[in-house]
Design an enzyme around this catalytic site. Structure first.
Site, PDB file in Angstrom:
ATOM      1  NE  ARG A  74      -3.881   0.277   0.569  1.00  0.00           N
ATOM      2  CZ  ARG A  74      -4.781  -0.042  -0.367  1.00  0.00           C
ATOM      3  NH1 ARG A  74      -4.811   0.592  -1.520  1.00  0.00           N
ATOM      4  NH2 ARG A  74      -5.668  -0.994  -0.133  1.00  0.00           N
ATOM      5  CD  GLN A  92      -9.749  -2.776  -7.033  1.00  0.00           C
ATOM      6  OE1 GLN A  92     -10.847  -3.051  -7.500  1.00  0.00           O
ATOM      7  NE2 GLN A  92      -9.513  -1.645  -6.408  1.00  0.00           N
ATOM      8  NE  ARG A  97      -3.051  -4.781  -6.754  1.00  0.00           N
ATOM      9  CZ  ARG A  97      -3.907  -4.067  -6.044  1.00  0.00           C
ATOM     10  NH1 ARG A  97      -3.560  -2.891  -5.571  1.00  0.00           N
ATOM     11  NH2 ARG A  97      -5.125  -4.516  -5.801  1.00  0.00           N
ATOM     12  CG  HIS A 166      -2.487   2.737  -8.092  1.00  0.00           C
ATOM     13  ND1 HIS A 166      -2.471   3.601  -7.023  1.00  0.00           N
ATOM     14  CD2 HIS A 166      -3.716   2.157  -8.078  1.00  0.00           C
ATOM     15  CE1 HIS A 166      -3.622   3.523  -6.395  1.00  0.00           C
ATOM     16  NE2 HIS A 166      -4.397   2.664  -7.017  1.00  0.00           N
ATOM     17  CG  ASP A 211     -11.988   5.941  -7.169  1.00  0.00           C
ATOM     18  OD1 ASP A 211     -11.140   6.020  -8.087  1.00  0.00           O
ATOM     19  OD2 ASP A 211     -12.346   4.870  -6.654  1.00  0.00           O
ATOM     20  CD  GLU A 270      -4.399   5.503  -9.404  1.00  0.00           C
ATOM     21  OE1 GLU A 270      -4.690   4.558 -10.156  1.00  0.00           O
ATOM     22  OE2 GLU A 270      -5.040   5.742  -8.363  1.00  0.00           O
TER      23      GLU A 270
HETATM   24  C1  BG6 Z   1      -7.662   3.353  -7.494  1.00  0.00           C
HETATM   25  C2  BG6 Z   1      -9.087   3.031  -7.821  1.00  0.00           C
HETATM   26  O1  BG6 Z   1      -6.904   3.341  -8.666  1.00  0.00           O
HETATM   27  O2  BG6 Z   1      -7.151   2.362  -6.611  1.00  0.00           O
HETATM   28  C3  BG6 Z   1      -9.891   2.966  -6.532  1.00  0.00           C
HETATM   29  O3  BG6 Z   1      -9.608   3.997  -8.719  1.00  0.00           O
HETATM   30  C4  BG6 Z   1      -9.282   1.966  -5.588  1.00  0.00           C
HETATM   31  O4  BG6 Z   1     -11.234   2.627  -6.831  1.00  0.00           O
HETATM   32  C5  BG6 Z   1      -7.817   2.317  -5.377  1.00  0.00           C
HETATM   33  O5  BG6 Z   1      -9.983   1.993  -4.358  1.00  0.00           O
HETATM   34  C6  BG6 Z   1      -7.079   1.343  -4.457  1.00  0.00           C
HETATM   35  O6  BG6 Z   1      -7.218   0.052  -4.911  1.00  0.00           O
HETATM   36  P1  BG6 Z   1      -6.642  -1.155  -4.083  1.00  0.00           P
HETATM   37  O7  BG6 Z   1      -7.039  -2.406  -4.813  1.00  0.00           O
HETATM   38  O8  BG6 Z   1      -5.141  -0.979  -4.061  1.00  0.00           O
HETATM   39  O9  BG6 Z   1      -7.225  -1.057  -2.688  1.00  0.00           O
END
Ligand code: BG6
Length: 298
Positions: A74, A92, A97, A166, A211, A270
């Site tokens: 994170r 997601q 990653r 990102h 977002d 991003e």
């Molecule tokens: C962003 C998305 O790029 O990443 C968000 O637009 C998302 O919707 C955020 O919450 C974080 O994503 P993750 O999977 O790392 O918690």
């Protein structure tokens, strides 16, 4: 985009690379140059730190981040590939990653910069796509230069994918920044069920969850931070999308790997190609997403 400071050479102070056990004992590279330091984990080819000497770090890293095999980190710069966001039945933001990338080479250059090249390894998840290869080259100097090179290895089929670097930026206070370079751009507002809107502001300020996927926007984006008296510049090539994200209070509380108050000190800007900007790569061809991150005093 990869020259050393002001294009000058610095043979007296060559860049260095050290191999370390990082957090969670994950392998990590520490890069030092005359102007800056960077830390890059093999897991995700994830840059977790970039900072210029005598300046606060450019990248935000959560105090609560996991550092564990197969778990996303994170903060820093997650490499999002081959899809962005949620995919039915799949994780997601793709699998790049959370994979341990191969270290292919690293090269301290005569101008004092250091480049490190990673390759995404073969993995079962990739077999759902036509064959491809992905290299990621990180060059550290007075700026941070990122290149994501995707090649379609198929002789017959298109390769359709999304990509995104990102990037989490560290800021003095979310109330003290503005983001410019997106005025007039159409965006999808994910907070309002992907409603399509147009950006009216020259200088975007954030005071609630944001977002947004800005589409068809190849230009440079800047973050002006009045608290740190710093301007961050995000320059890019072969990127048509910019995503701006801050989770704000409620979402921060829901994320186990993010501190409740950390939304105050970060913003994601991003760079990539997502949604209707996804890339359709003909057989045998390559795409090269390039992003340069730099900063200067206000
Ligand atoms: C962003 C998305 O790029 O990443 C968000 O637009 C998302 O919707 C955020 O919450 C974080 O994503 P993750 O999977 O790392 O918690």
């Amino acid at each position: 985009m990869t020259s050393g400071k002001n294009g000058r050479t610095d043979q007296t102070n060559p860049g260095r690379v050290a191999f370390l056990d990082g957090r969670g004992e994950l392998p990590m590279l520490k890069v030092s140059t005359a102007w800056s330091t960077a830390e890059i984990y093999l897991q995700g080819a994830h840059v977790t730190h970039f900072g210029k000497k005598n300046e606060p770090p450019l990248l935000f890293l959560s105090q609560c981040s996991r550092f564990a095999d197969g778990q996303p980190i994170r903060g820093g710069i997650p490499v999002i590939f081959p899809w962005f966001g949620a995919r039915e039945g799949l994780g997601q933001h793709g699998f790049a990653r959370v994979k341990a990338w191969e270290l292919k080479e690293f090269a301290p250059a005569p101008d004092g910069s250091v480049s490190v090249r990673f390759r995404l390894p073969d993995c079962p998840e990739a077999s759902a796509f036509s064959p491809f290869s992905v290299d990621y080259i990180v060059t550290v100097s007075d700026s941070l230069n990122l290149e994501l090179l995707v090649t379609n290895k198929s002789e017959t089929d298109e390769f359709v994918f999304e990509n995104c670097l990102h990037t989490y930026f560290e800021v003095s206070s979310i109330n003290g920044i503005s983001i410019s370079g997106l005025k007039g751009v159409t965006y999808l507002d994910k907070v309002v069920n992907f409603a399509q809107k147009t950006e009216n502001d020259n200088a975007i300020r954030i005071s609630s969850e944001v977002d947004r996927i800005y589409l068809n926007t190849p230009g440079t984006v800047e973050i002006v931070d009045s608290g740190l008296k710093r301007r961050i510049r995000v320059e890019k090539q072969a990127s048509l999308s910019t995503v701006v994200w801050n989770p704000w209070v409620a979402k921060a509380q829901q994320m186990p790997d993010f501190g409740n108050e950390e939304y105050e000190r970060m913003v994601c800007v991003e760079s990539g190609n997502v949604g209707s900007n996804q890339i359709r790569l003909p057989p045998g061809e390559s795409s090269r997403l390039m992003v340069k991150l730099s900063s200067e005093p206000l």
